[in-house]
Design a protein around this motif. Structure first.
Motif, short mmCIF file in Angstrom:
data_model
loop_
_atom_site.label_atom_id
_atom_site.label_comp_id
_atom_site.label_asym_id
_atom_site.label_seq_id
_atom_site.Cartn_x
_atom_site.Cartn_y
_atom_site.Cartn_z
N THR A 1 0.64 -1.35 0.27
CA THR A 1 0.10 -0.12 0.08
C THR A 1 0.52 0.87 0.20
OG1 THR A 1 -0.52 -0.64 2.54
CG2 THR A 1 -1.89 -0.96 1.33
N SER A 2 1.93 1.43 0.20
CA SER A 2 2.79 2.19 0.33
C SER A 2 3.47 2.69 -1.00
CB SER A 2 4.58 1.80 0.77
OG SER A 2 5.16 2.84 0.70
N SER A 3 3.29 3.83 -0.93
CA SER A 3 3.49 4.55 -2.56
C SER A 3 4.31 5.62 -2.50
CB SER A 3 2.10 5.39 -3.01
OG SER A 3 1.93 6.68 -1.95
N ASN A 4 5.45 5.78 -1.10
CA ASN A 4 6.52 6.50 -0.45
C ASN A 4 7.77 5.97 -1.47
OD1 ASN A 4 8.60 7.01 0.24
ND2 ASN A 4 7.79 6.67 2.77
N GLN A 5 7.89 7.37 -2.37
CA GLN A 5 8.85 7.37 -3.78
C GLN A 5 9.87 7.24 -2.82
OE1 GLN A 5 7.27 8.33 -6.25
NE2 GLN A 5 9.86 7.89 -8.03
N LYS A 6 10.31 6.96 -1.54
CA LYS A 6 11.88 6.93 -1.52
C LYS A 6 11.44 5.38 -1.31
CE LYS A 6 13.85 7.32 3.17
NZ LYS A 6 13.71 6.57 4.18
N ASP A 7 10.80 4.49 -0.94
CA ASP A 7 10.14 2.97 -1.03
C ASP A 7 10.73 1.84 -1.80
OD1 ASP A 7 10.05 2.99 1.99
OD2 ASP A 7 7.74 2.62 1.91
N LEU A 8 10.36 3.17 -3.06
CA LEU A 8 9.99 2.30 -4.76
C LEU A 8 11.21 2.65 -5.10
CD1 LEU A 8 8.75 1.73 -7.41
CD2 LEU A 8 7.85 3.98 -7.97
N LEU A 9 12.29 3.82 -4.93
CA LEU A 9 13.62 3.89 -5.11
C LEU A 9 14.96 2.52 -4.82
CD1 LEU A 9 13.53 7.88 -5.54
CD2 LEU A 9 13.68 5.85 -7.60
N GLU A 10 14.33 2.95 -2.88
CA GLU A 10 15.03 1.88 -2.51
C GLU A 10 14.99 0.77 -2.60
OE1 GLU A 10 18.09 0.20 0.32
OE2 GLU A 10 17.79 2.53 -0.58
N CYS A 11 13.52 -0.28 -2.90
CA CYS A 11 13.15 -1.15 -3.83
C CYS A 11 13.71 -1.42 -5.41
CB CYS A 11 11.64 -1.65 -3.42
SG CYS A 11 11.05 -1.59 -2.69
N TYR A 12 13.90 -0.43 -6.29
CA TYR A 12 14.59 -0.52 -7.35
C TYR A 12 16.33 -1.13 -7.87
CZ TYR A 12 10.32 -0.98 -10.30
OH TYR A 12 9.00 -1.66 -10.71
N LYS A 13 16.43 -0.04 -6.15
CA LYS A 13 17.55 0.36 -6.13
C LYS A 13 18.81 -1.58 -5.72
CE LYS A 13 20.61 1.83 -2.88
NZ LYS A 13 20.84 3.42 -2.35
N ILE A 14 18.36 -2.26 -4.55
CA ILE A 14 18.01 -3.45 -4.51
C ILE A 14 17.76 -4.47 -5.47
CG2 ILE A 14 17.79 -4.88 -3.19
CD1 ILE A 14 16.96 -2.82 -0.60
N GLY A 15 16.48 -4.13 -6.06
CA GLY A 15 16.56 -5.19 -7.37
C GLY A 15 15.52 -5.89 -7.71
N ILE A 16 14.12 -5.55 -7.21
CA ILE A 16 12.91 -6.58 -7.64
C ILE A 16 12.74 -6.18 -9.05
CG2 ILE A 16 12.32 -5.03 -5.22
CD1 ILE A 16 10.55 -3.47 -6.91
N ALA A 17 11.74 -6.64 -9.04
CA ALA A 17 11.47 -7.28 -10.69
C ALA A 17 10.37 -6.74 -11.13
CB ALA A 17 10.45 -8.60 -10.33
N GLY A 18 9.43 -5.93 -9.62
CA GLY A 18 8.28 -4.89 -10.37
C GLY A 18 7.90 -4.09 -8.94
N TYR A 19 6.97 -3.55 -8.87
CA TYR A 19 6.56 -3.08 -7.43
C TYR A 19 4.71 -2.44 -7.47
CZ TYR A 19 6.69 0.61 -3.62
OH TYR A 19 6.16 1.10 -1.74
N ILE A 20 4.20 -3.65 -7.16
CA ILE A 20 2.21 -2.66 -7.33
C ILE A 20 1.70 -2.46 -5.85
CG2 ILE A 20 0.25 -4.33 -7.50
CD1 ILE A 20 2.40 -6.27 -9.63
N LEU A 21 0.56 -1.34 -6.19
CA LEU A 21 0.36 -0.76 -5.22
C LEU A 21 -1.18 -1.23 -5.19
CD1 LEU A 21 0.66 3.24 -5.83
CD2 LEU A 21 1.82 2.01 -4.17
N LYS A 22 -1.22 -1.93 -3.97
CA LYS A 22 -2.74 -2.81 -3.80
C LYS A 22 -3.51 -1.65 -4.03
CE LYS A 22 -0.54 -5.41 -0.06
NZ LYS A 22 -0.26 -5.99 1.38
N PRO A 23 -4.68 -2.29 -5.05
CA PRO A 23 -5.68 -1.31 -5.13
C PRO A 23 -7.49 -1.49 -4.11
CG PRO A 23 -5.54 -2.69 -6.54
CD PRO A 23 -4.89 -3.24 -5.74
N LEU A 24 -7.49 -0.21 -3.82
CA LEU A 24 -8.60 -0.24 -2.68
C LEU A 24 -9.98 -1.56 -3.07
CD1 LEU A 24 -8.83 3.22 -1.73
CD2 LEU A 24 -8.34 2.01 -0.57
N LYS A 25 -10.34 -1.19 -4.97
CA LYS A 25 -11.35 -1.66 -4.90
C LYS A 25 -10.89 -3.36 -5.09
CE LYS A 25 -13.91 -0.17 -8.02
NZ LYS A 25 -14.79 0.02 -9.59
N TYR A 26 -11.85 -4.50 -4.99
CA TYR A 26 -11.60 -5.53 -4.92
C TYR A 26 -11.15 -6.09 -6.31
CZ TYR A 26 -11.82 -10.72 -5.02
OH TYR A 26 -11.02 -12.36 -5.09
N GLU A 27 -12.38 -5.59 -7.52
CA GLU A 27 -12.24 -5.62 -8.71
C GLU A 27 -10.92 -5.02 -9.14
OE1 GLU A 27 -14.28 -4.28 -6.99
OE2 GLU A 27 -16.32 -5.43 -6.82
#
Length: 137
Positions: A90-116
């Protein structure tokens, strides 16, 4: 041809765990899900398994070892560093996003509020990874 994935889900919120399992069931997918409640538990699961997961779905905000700490440990391990790890958070924090890509993730997906919307994202995510050539360890 699509393959069934062996997925390690690292998520401390049981509602989110149930939501993912429900989404996979409603999409009639036959992927195998192994669950860990935090990074510490996930490391124990990875040590015990003969076969590593095809992909890891990782939450960031967890007790004991959080997602970024877990990711750092994972990517520094010769045996596990090639496992595609997708942040599901649920974190849309830009710092988290950049840190994760720097470490080596394959993707970053925000959990949407709507189940659909959640179902749609999970379907696309798993469709994509089930047609990829993955390293089998």
């Amino acid at each position: 041809m699509k393959t069934n994935l062996n997925i390690l889900l690292i998520e401390d919120d049981m509602i989110e765990v149930m939501k993912l399992n429900r989404a996979i069931s409603s999409l009639q997918l036959t992927h195998k899900i192994t669950e860990a409640n935090n990074g510490e538990e996930a490391l124990k699961v990875l040590e015990l398994k003969d076969r590593l997961p095809d992909i890891i779905l990782l939450d960031l905000n967890m007790p004991k070892i959080n997602g970024i700490e877990f990711l750092s440990i994972l990517k520094n391990d010769e045996r596990m560093k090639y496992i595609p790890t997708i942040i599901l958070t649920t974190s849309s924090n830009q710092k988290d996003l950049l840190e994760c890509y720097k470490i080596g993730i394959a993707g970053y997906i925000l959990k949407p509020l709507k189940y659909e919307d959640y179902i749609t994202k999970i379907e696309k995510l798993l469709d994509y990874w089930s047609i990829n050539e993955l390293i089998k360890a």
